[in-house]
Design an enzyme around this catalytic site. Structure first.
Site, PDB file in Angstrom:
ATOM      1  N   ASP A  73      -8.724  -6.064  -4.849  1.00 17.57           N
ATOM      2  CA  ASP A  73      -8.557  -4.751  -4.211  1.00 17.57           C
ATOM      3  C   ASP A  73      -9.088  -3.654  -5.123  1.00 17.57           C
ATOM      4  O   ASP A  73      -8.868  -3.695  -6.336  1.00 17.57           O
ATOM      5  CB  ASP A  73      -7.063  -4.525  -3.936  1.00 17.57           C
ATOM      6  CG  ASP A  73      -6.794  -3.237  -3.180  1.00 17.57           C
ATOM      7  OD1 ASP A  73      -7.722  -2.747  -2.490  1.00 17.57           O
ATOM      8  OD2 ASP A  73      -5.660  -2.734  -3.260  1.00 17.57           O
ATOM      9  N   HIS A  82      -6.511  -6.515  -0.979  1.00 17.48           N
ATOM     10  CA  HIS A  82      -5.442  -5.548  -0.755  1.00 17.48           C
ATOM     11  C   HIS A  82      -4.317  -6.178   0.067  1.00 17.48           C
ATOM     12  O   HIS A  82      -3.152  -5.817  -0.098  1.00 17.48           O
ATOM     13  CB  HIS A  82      -6.058  -4.366   0.010  1.00 17.48           C
ATOM     14  CG  HIS A  82      -5.159  -3.203   0.219  1.00 17.48           C
ATOM     15  ND1 HIS A  82      -4.783  -2.365  -0.797  1.00 17.48           N
ATOM     16  CD2 HIS A  82      -4.574  -2.714   1.343  1.00 17.48           C
ATOM     17  CE1 HIS A  82      -4.010  -1.402  -0.309  1.00 17.48           C
ATOM     18  NE2 HIS A  82      -3.856  -1.596   0.988  1.00 17.48           N
ATOM     19  N   SER A  87       0.816  -1.201   0.000  1.00 20.43           N
ATOM     20  CA  SER A  87       0.000   0.000   0.000  1.00 20.43           C
ATOM     21  C   SER A  87       0.863   1.270   0.000  1.00 20.43           C
ATOM     22  O   SER A  87       1.709   1.434  -0.874  1.00 20.43           O
ATOM     23  CB  SER A  87      -0.915  -0.042   1.221  1.00 20.43           C
ATOM     24  OG  SER A  87      -1.989   0.811   1.051  1.00 20.43           O
TER      25      SER A  87
END
Ligand SMILES: *[C@@H]1O[C@H](CO)[C@@H](O)[C@H](O)[C@H]1NC(C)=O
Ligand SMILES: *[C@@H]1O[C@H](CO)[C@@H](O)[C@H](O)[C@H]1NC(C)=O
Length: 685
Positions: free
Chosen positions: A407, A465, A187
């Site tokens: 995601d 994710h 991320s």
């Protein structure tokens, strides 16, 4: 009896020289040794984790800067039964946010434990620590259990402080400094990691140019062997990734052109497109003012998408699409921030005083998953997005981008767009020659892979994710993809495939040689250069015996320089004893021949004719100092382990102090007001 002191002091001064270096290194770490960071207990560890699977663990708040009381929390896991290829590797794992702690990674993703409803650890059999030592670091300061009086505002601050962390870390673990380093994370760490990698390479170049030919290298002078970057669902080119929300939503069936708000959504998308055009033009002109990692314009597309597709009439926890996994639902406006479900166990687990004590926390910080204060300070207004660093990095290290295909917030379509536009290795995007391979792990197809000119892209099927959360064992094999530790199957009429295997899988002899691998060469280099680095003898005195006693067969053997140094120390100890005996005899014979003179020296304090005392007069004048030296000398001879680290655990207290360290000397305890829990605007974690 006091006349005896100078001899001892003389002997000690002489003896101290060979271990001066070790002492210095110890001082750099403010007296903290590996033993102070050892983790031996956690709720559920003995009950739920097979003994052979319990990793060797170190955790704690490592001091970075004295002036503003900066400490970074890390948790290191070392496999006790390392497979061959995991030797000499250190993986640093960073979560994103900014401001979300890497304990997300440790306890819900790539680490060896998960936390159950009883707030106990259980074993994650897909843990990455079997691929190499893995170190989860809470950073930048203010994140998780890390703390400081200051906050980072730009990515340049982040990389600088991480370099300091690395230096402190390798002072504590000098035996690892030649390991191959992988920087991994997720991320927003898609911003941190390229910046840190760039700084590591710049540091290596600087050390190259400063090379003096001096043979004595300290950990601070050793180049870091950066092998590769692994970025999961990375927020690398935020603005351009913002252009992926609408295409992704349509493809995933979340919205279609008949939706009443479709035009509003398109309008937001168009504004995002304009922002992207503007920043790319400015970047091309090197307009410093236009550098901005986060332009909020494109975030608006995602916010609207979640709003327009929310269902107010649904039960509470099914009202909004989960932005981290489009197949899941969450309450509105959380839209995924209650996810993953393990969070409900991990939060109270890490807030337990006993757990904080187990993790050797000096400062028991109030726990939050994501620090709003960190996020609101790190605006990175003058930092170019990390994607700009990739072309240069790719000339030196392998970069692997992996994306769980469910995601939304950092989705794979954005990643594929980013790669298409990226120019590296003399070309734009992947060339026609870059085949798309099906990735088959342990027999089943888990995604697809493209790789060329040091860049590898992996799309992981049915993953969110947080890929290692959904597919721990599969995600672990991503490290094998970086190292090209796979078999290739390309038969006529079939899609080409890359085959990876479970961690313990031993290939049949016939298969050997099929797999090209670069790991061997690198490992060979490692072994050669290991002996260049002096190790922390004092640390090893305390830790070696303990670790040896604890570690079953198969744990990484300690390096040779350590045993050499502890051998030296033993010789010195022997010499001290011999000289002591000689001293007693000398004293006795001197006393016998000139008893009056000795007595006179003692009573008047004036220098007299005790030959060996002459040059050490000053020490004699301070009997207190000399006495403490004697005490130290004796305890060093009798029980070396206890003189070097006397960590005392104080349960049920907010602050733990190492007894040997003064307040104001090392640990100034931070005020608690840094932890402002404002609403988190989460880029992802
Ligand atoms: C690992 O654990 C998962 C979930 O408990 C299980 O399904 C899987 O079979 C295990 N794998 C191995 C190799 O033990
Ligand atoms: C890939 O990285 C290696 C170093 O690991 C470097 O020698 C090589 O030139 C790089 N390839 C390209 C295309 O930049």
């Amino acid at each position: 009896m006091l006349g005896f002191l100078p001899l001892l002091i003389y002997v000690l001064v002489a003896a101290a020289n060979p271990i001066k270096r070790a002492r210095q290194m110890l001082a750099e770490n403010k007296g903290l040794t590996q033993k102070d960071y050892l983790v031996t207990h956690l709720p559920g560890l003995a009950e739920n984790v097979p003994e052979s699977e319990i990793p060797l663990m170190f955790a704690g708040q490592l001091p970075l800067y004295h002036e503003n009381n900066t400490h970074y929390f890390f948790w290191k896991f070392v496999d006790r039964q390392k497979v061959e290829r995991a030797q000499n590797r250190t993986i640093f794992w960073l979560n994103g946010g900014p401001g979300c702690l890497s304990m997300d990674g440790a306890l819900m993703e790539a680490g060896p434990f998960r936390v159950n409803a009883d707030r106990e650890v259980t074993y994650n059999n897909g843990s990455w620590h079997r691929q190499g030592d893995i170190v989860f670091v809470d950073q930048p300061a203010g994140t998780g259990f890390s703390y400081s009086m200051d906050f980072d505002r730009e990515l340049a601050d982040v990389l600088w402080h991480f370099l300091t962390f690395l230096q402190r870390y390798f002072e504590l673990f000098p035996e690892d400094v030649n390991n191959e380093i992988l920087l991994a994370g997720e991320s927003y760490a898609g911003q941190y990691i390229p910046y840190i990698a760039d700084a590591v390479l710049a540091r290596n170049r600087r050390l190259d140019s400063e090379k003096t030919g001096d043979s004595e290298l300290s950990a601070a002078d050793v180049k870091y062997n950066l092998r590769g970057l692994l970025i999961g669902n990375g927020y690398i080119s935020p603005n351009e990734q913002g252009l992926s929300y609408v295409p992704f939503a349509v493809k995933a069936g979340l919205i279609d052109t008949n939706h009443p708000n479709w035009n509003d959504l398109l309008h937001a998308h168009e504004k995002c497109q304009k922002a992207v055009d503007r920043t790319s033009a400015n970047n091309a002109n090197h307009d410093a003012n236009a550098f901005s990692v986060v332009d909020r314009t494109c975030d608006d597309v995602l916010n609207r998408l979640l709003e327009y597709t929310a269902d107010a009439l649904a039960p509470e926890y099914e009202q909004c699409t989960n932005m981290y996994d489009y197949t899941l639902k969450d309450s509105y406006p959380k839209c995924g921030m209650n996810w993953p479900p393990d969070l409900a166990y991990v939060s109270p687990f890490l807030a337990k005083e006993a757990v904080m004590s187990d993790l050797n926390l000096v400062f028991h910080k109030h726990w939050t998953e994501c620090s709003g204060a960190v996020g609101s300070h790190l605006r990175a207004k003058n930092s170019a997005p990390a994607v700009d660093l990739l072309p240069d990095l790719l000339q030196h290290v392998e970069i692997l981008l992996f994306h769980g295909n469910r995601d939304i917030i950092c989705n794979y379509i954005g990643a594929e767009l980013l790669i298409k536009k990226l120019e590296w290795g003399g070309q734009k995007g992947f060339s026609e020659n870059a085949l798309t391979y099906d990735w088959r792990h342990n027999g089943s197809v888990e995604g697809y892979v493209r790789s060329e000119r040091n860049l590898t892209y992996v799309n992981v099927f049915d993953a969110s994710h947080m890929v290692p959360f959904d597919k721990p064992e599969v995600s672990r094999a991503i490290v094998d993809l970086l190292y090209r530790d796979y078999d290739v199957r390309a038969e006529d009429g079939h899609k080409p495939e890359l085959l990876t295997f479970p961690i313990d899988y031993v290939k049949p002899a016939a298969d050997l040689g099929v797999t090209p691998t670069t790991a061997d060469d690198a490992t060979a280099q490692n072994t050669n250069s290991t002996s260049e680095v002096p190790t922390d003898a004092a640390t090893n005195l305390t830790v070696l015996a303990e670790l040896a006693a604890q570690s079953p067969v198969g744990t990484k053997p300690q390096n040779q320089p350590q045993s050499q140094i502890s051998g030296i120390v033993r010789v010195i100890q022997l010499a001290v004893i011999v000289v002591l005996i000689w001293g007693v005899c000398a004293l006795y014979s001197t006393y016998k021949s000139k008893p009056a003179s000795i007595i006179k020296t003692k009573s008047t304090g004036r220098k007299k004719n005790v030959l060996w005392a002459d040059e050490l007069e000053s020490a004699v004048k301070e009997p207190a100092k000399a006495l403490s030296l004697i005490g130290k000398a004796f305890s060093k001879l009798t029980k070396p382990a206890e003189t070097l680290g006397n960590y005392q655990r104080v349960d049920n207290e907010d602050i733990e102090m190492n007894e040997g360290i003064q307040v104001g000397d090392d640990f100034i305890i931070a005020s608690d007001d840094e932890d402002v829990d404002v609403a988190v605007s989460r880029e992802g974690r």
